[in-house]
Design an enzyme around this catalytic site. Sequence first.
Site, PDB file in Angstrom:
ATOM      1  N   CYS A 121      26.107   6.471  11.244  1.00 40.19           N
ATOM      2  CA  CYS A 121      25.746   6.771  12.635  1.00 40.19           C
ATOM      3  C   CYS A 121      26.508   5.861  13.610  1.00 40.19           C
ATOM      4  CB  CYS A 121      24.230   6.704  12.811  1.00 40.19           C
ATOM      5  SG  CYS A 121      23.715   7.624  14.275  1.00 40.19           S
ATOM      6  N   PHE A 122      25.884   4.791  14.092  1.00 37.76           N
ATOM      7  CA  PHE A 122      26.577   3.828  14.946  1.00 37.76           C
ATOM      8  C   PHE A 122      27.814   3.299  14.205  1.00 37.76           C
ATOM      9  CE2 PHE A 122      25.886  -0.154  17.756  1.00 37.76           C
ATOM     10  CZ  PHE A 122      26.235   0.520  18.904  1.00 37.76           C
ATOM     11  N   ARG A 140      22.207   9.594  20.412  1.00 36.40           N
ATOM     12  CA  ARG A 140      22.423  10.191  21.740  1.00 36.40           C
ATOM     13  C   ARG A 140      23.914  10.366  22.050  1.00 36.40           C
ATOM     14  NH1 ARG A 140      17.460   9.669  24.097  1.00 36.40           N
ATOM     15  NH2 ARG A 140      16.344   7.777  23.527  1.00 36.40           N
ATOM     16  N   ILE A 147       3.900   1.607  -1.291  1.00 35.10           N
ATOM     17  CA  ILE A 147       4.470   1.790  -2.644  1.00 35.10           C
ATOM     18  C   ILE A 147       3.364   2.287  -3.580  1.00 35.10           C
ATOM     19  CG2 ILE A 147       5.587   0.634  -4.602  1.00 35.10           C
ATOM     20  CD1 ILE A 147       7.469   0.535  -2.333  1.00 35.10           C
ATOM     21  N   GLY A 198      22.605   1.629  14.785  1.00 37.36           N
ATOM     22  CA  GLY A 198      22.148   0.649  15.771  1.00 37.36           C
ATOM     23  C   GLY A 198      22.204   1.181  17.185  1.00 37.36           C
ATOM     24  N   LYS A 231       0.835  -1.212   0.000  1.00 39.45           N
ATOM     25  CA  LYS A 231       0.000   0.000   0.000  1.00 39.45           C
ATOM     26  C   LYS A 231       0.869   1.263   0.000  1.00 39.45           C
ATOM     27  CE  LYS A 231      -2.716  -0.327   3.434  1.00 39.45           C
ATOM     28  NZ  LYS A 231      -2.393   0.577   4.535  1.00 39.45           N
ATOM     29  N   ASP A 240      -9.998  -3.808  10.533  1.00 36.92           N
ATOM     30  CA  ASP A 240      -9.305  -3.713  11.831  1.00 36.92           C
ATOM     31  C   ASP A 240     -10.099  -2.773  12.742  1.00 36.92           C
ATOM     32  OD1 ASP A 240      -7.250  -5.089  10.631  1.00 36.92           O
ATOM     33  OD2 ASP A 240      -5.896  -3.357  10.457  1.00 36.92           O
ATOM     34  N   LYS A 292     -13.323 -13.068  -4.559  1.00 36.74           N
ATOM     35  CA  LYS A 292     -14.164 -12.978  -3.344  1.00 36.74           C
ATOM     36  C   LYS A 292     -13.541 -12.153  -2.218  1.00 36.74           C
ATOM     37  CE  LYS A 292     -17.574 -15.437  -2.940  1.00 36.74           C
ATOM     38  NZ  LYS A 292     -18.791 -15.174  -3.726  1.00 36.74           N
ATOM     39  N   PRO A 293     -12.240 -12.376  -1.891  1.00 35.67           N
ATOM     40  CA  PRO A 293     -11.689 -11.564  -0.787  1.00 35.67           C
ATOM     41  C   PRO A 293     -11.800 -10.062  -1.069  1.00 35.67           C
ATOM     42  CG  PRO A 293     -10.170 -13.329  -1.386  1.00 35.67           C
ATOM     43  CD  PRO A 293     -11.254 -13.342  -2.418  1.00 35.67           C
ATOM     44  N   HIS A 318      22.367  10.250   9.100  1.00 34.68           N
ATOM     45  CA  HIS A 318      21.663   9.193   8.348  1.00 34.68           C
ATOM     46  C   HIS A 318      21.423   9.672   6.918  1.00 34.68           C
ATOM     47  CE1 HIS A 318      20.536   6.438  11.670  1.00 34.68           C
ATOM     48  NE2 HIS A 318      20.698   7.530  12.389  1.00 34.68           N
ATOM     49  N   GLU A 343      21.088   8.048   4.355  1.00 33.80           N
ATOM     50  CA  GLU A 343      20.178   7.160   3.608  1.00 33.80           C
ATOM     51  C   GLU A 343      18.774   7.757   3.472  1.00 33.80           C
ATOM     52  OE1 GLU A 343      21.531   6.540   6.580  1.00 33.80           O
ATOM     53  OE2 GLU A 343      20.156   5.523   7.955  1.00 33.80           O
TER      54      GLU A 343
HETATM   55  N1  GLN Z   1      23.296   4.205  19.467  1.00 36.94           N
HETATM   56  C1  GLN Z   1      24.018   5.295  18.911  1.00 36.94           C
HETATM   57  C2  GLN Z   1      23.663   6.618  19.569  1.00 36.94           C
HETATM   58  O1  GLN Z   1      22.632   6.735  20.177  1.00 36.94           O
HETATM   59  C3  GLN Z   1      23.844   5.381  17.408  1.00 36.94           C
HETATM   60  C4  GLN Z   1      22.434   5.646  16.984  1.00 36.94           C
HETATM   61  C5  GLN Z   1      22.166   5.309  15.542  1.00 36.94           C
HETATM   62  O2  GLN Z   1      22.914   4.576  14.917  1.00 36.94           O
HETATM   63  N2  GLN Z   1      21.093   5.830  15.013  1.00 36.94           N
HETATM   64  O3  GLN Z   1      24.392   7.573  19.450  1.00 36.94           O
END
Ligand code: GLN
Length: 540
Positions: free
Chosen positions: A383-384, A464, A20, A356, A18, A149, A191-192, A509, A511
Amino acid sequence: MATKYIFVTGGVVSSIGKGIATASLGRLLRNRGYTVAPVKLDPYINVDAGTMNPYQHGEVFVTDDGAETDLDLGHYERFMDVACTALSSITTGKVYSSVIAAERRGDYLGATVQVIPHVTNEIKSGITKLAKEQEADVVIAEIGGTVGDIESLPFLEAIRQMRADNGPENTMYVHVTLIPTVGPWHEVKTKPTQHSVYKLREIGISPDVLICRSDVPLPDDVRDKISLFCGVAPKQVIESLNVQTIYEVPLKYEEAGLGERVCERLGLEFREPQQTGWQELVATLKHPKHHCQIAVVGKYTGNGDAYKSIAEALVHGGIPNDAGVDIKWIESDGLENGCSMEELLAETHGLVVAPGFGARGVEGKIRAIQYARETGLPFLGLCFGLQMAVIEFSRNVCGLAGANSEEIVPNPPYPVIHLLPEQKQVKDKGASMRLGAYPCNLTAGSLAAKLYGGTRISERHRHRYEVNNDFREKLSEHGMAISGVSPDYRLVEMIELPGHPFFIATQAHPEFKSRPNRPHPLFEGLVRAAVKRLTAAKVG
Ligand code: GLN
C-alpha cells in the site's frame, strides 16, 4: 440443527490471548467439518476500529466487504480459514448508532429507550443475523475487554439472555483466565480466577469451560480447587500453557480434550478431527530447515500488534519454503538521520515496507527502498509501500527531483501520488477510504502473474491516494513495470522491476488474506527470494 452459540469471555487481565483462544476453538470445530461464524463484540464507543491509532489499538483489519475492524478478526480468518464480513464486528458505537437512529425514526414510538431491552436486543439481533446469513452450525462470539469492566456489561447481559432465548443445549460459555504464580517457589494461584468467575456469576453467567493460561502445568489439586470454587467439572478446566508458535494452540486444546468437551456440551455429533495438515505446518514452523531475516520498515514498530497480519503473513510465507522468518522491525524515523543502510540491512534477506499514513518516517522508507533496489535485496511494498517505491523510482531513476505524494507535501513539483478522484469531496474520516476487495488484472508473464498463478486477482484495500496516471508512461519508460491495474485500467494496483531478483509492490493489503494453510503468494515469493539470497551468501 439449531445454531449453536459459544460465548468467550476473559477474566483477570487483558491480553491473555482471548482472540487466539477463540480462533483456536473455531479451528477445532472446522477440523470436525462444522461451519463456524466468528464475531467480536467490542465494548468501545468508536463505531469501528478505522479511526483508532494502531499504536494504541493494534492493526486495523479490513474485510472483503470493506469493514475496518479489530485485529482479532485477523486471528479468526487465519485460524478458521473463513472470510469475515462486517457482521463479524459489533461495537458499542455501532449498536448505539442504530438504536438512536431507530428511536429518531420512531420505531420505538411511546417507549422509553433503555439498555435492557433495546440495546441488548440490538446486540442479540446482530449475532443472530450473522448466524442466519452465514448459515453457521456454530457462532463463536468473543466479548472484548475483561469481566468487571463497566463498558462490557450490556454485551454480557445480552449473551446471558441468549441462553434463555436459545436453550442451554445450544449455548455455551467459555471463560479464559490467567493462573499466575507468585513467590520464589512459583506457587500457582487460583484466587484471581475464582474472583473473575464470581464476577461473571453476579451477572448471571456460569462458565461451562475454563481455559486457564498458565506458565506452569496445573497440578491436579489446583485443577480440583478451580473446579470446586468455580463450579465446573475438573475435565472442563483446560490448561493452556505457553507454546512456541500460536498455531500450536489448537493442537494443544485438542490434546486437552476441548474439542470433545464442546461437542458433548452442545450435542454436536462426534466426528474425528482432521488435523494432519495443521500438524504438519506446525512441525515446519517449529523446526524449519532455513532461517532468514526480513526487515519490516514502518512507523508503529514499537507495538507488535500494529502490523499483526504482516508478521503472520511472513511466518506463513516461510512454511512452503521450509524457512523460519525472523522479523527485524525498523522504525522508519530512525532511517532519516543518515545512518548506514548497509549496516542496518546487510544481514537481512528481504525488506517489507509497511502501509502507513502521514509524513512521519517517509524519507526513511524511501531510503530503505532505494537500498533494496540498488543492492538486489528482495522487496515487497504494501500500500503506502508501493507509493513510496514509486516516489523513490521517480526521484532517483526518472530524475523527477522532489517527486512526492500530495499526502506528504501540499504541492510537490511532481505529484506522482495523488488523491483518488472519489476522495476529493470526502470530509469525514470514518469508513471513507477506498475499502475492501477490488479486482485487479495482472500482465501475463509478469512476476505478479507468475506468483499468483493467474492474471485475475482480488485483494483488499484501504487507501485514499493512488499513482498519478500522468506519470505512468515516464515510470514505464525508465523500467518500472505496471503489472497490475484495475479492470477499467484507471488505477495502478501493482508495480515491479524486471531484472531485479524480487522487487514488487501492491496498492492492496495482501497480508489480510494469508493463512498458515494457504500462504499468500506475494509473501511466499518474498521468503523464497530471501532464502535464495541467504543460501547464495552462504555459498559465496
Ligand atoms: N496513506 C496512503 C493512502 O491513503 C496509504 C494507506 C495505506 O498504506 N493503507 O493512500
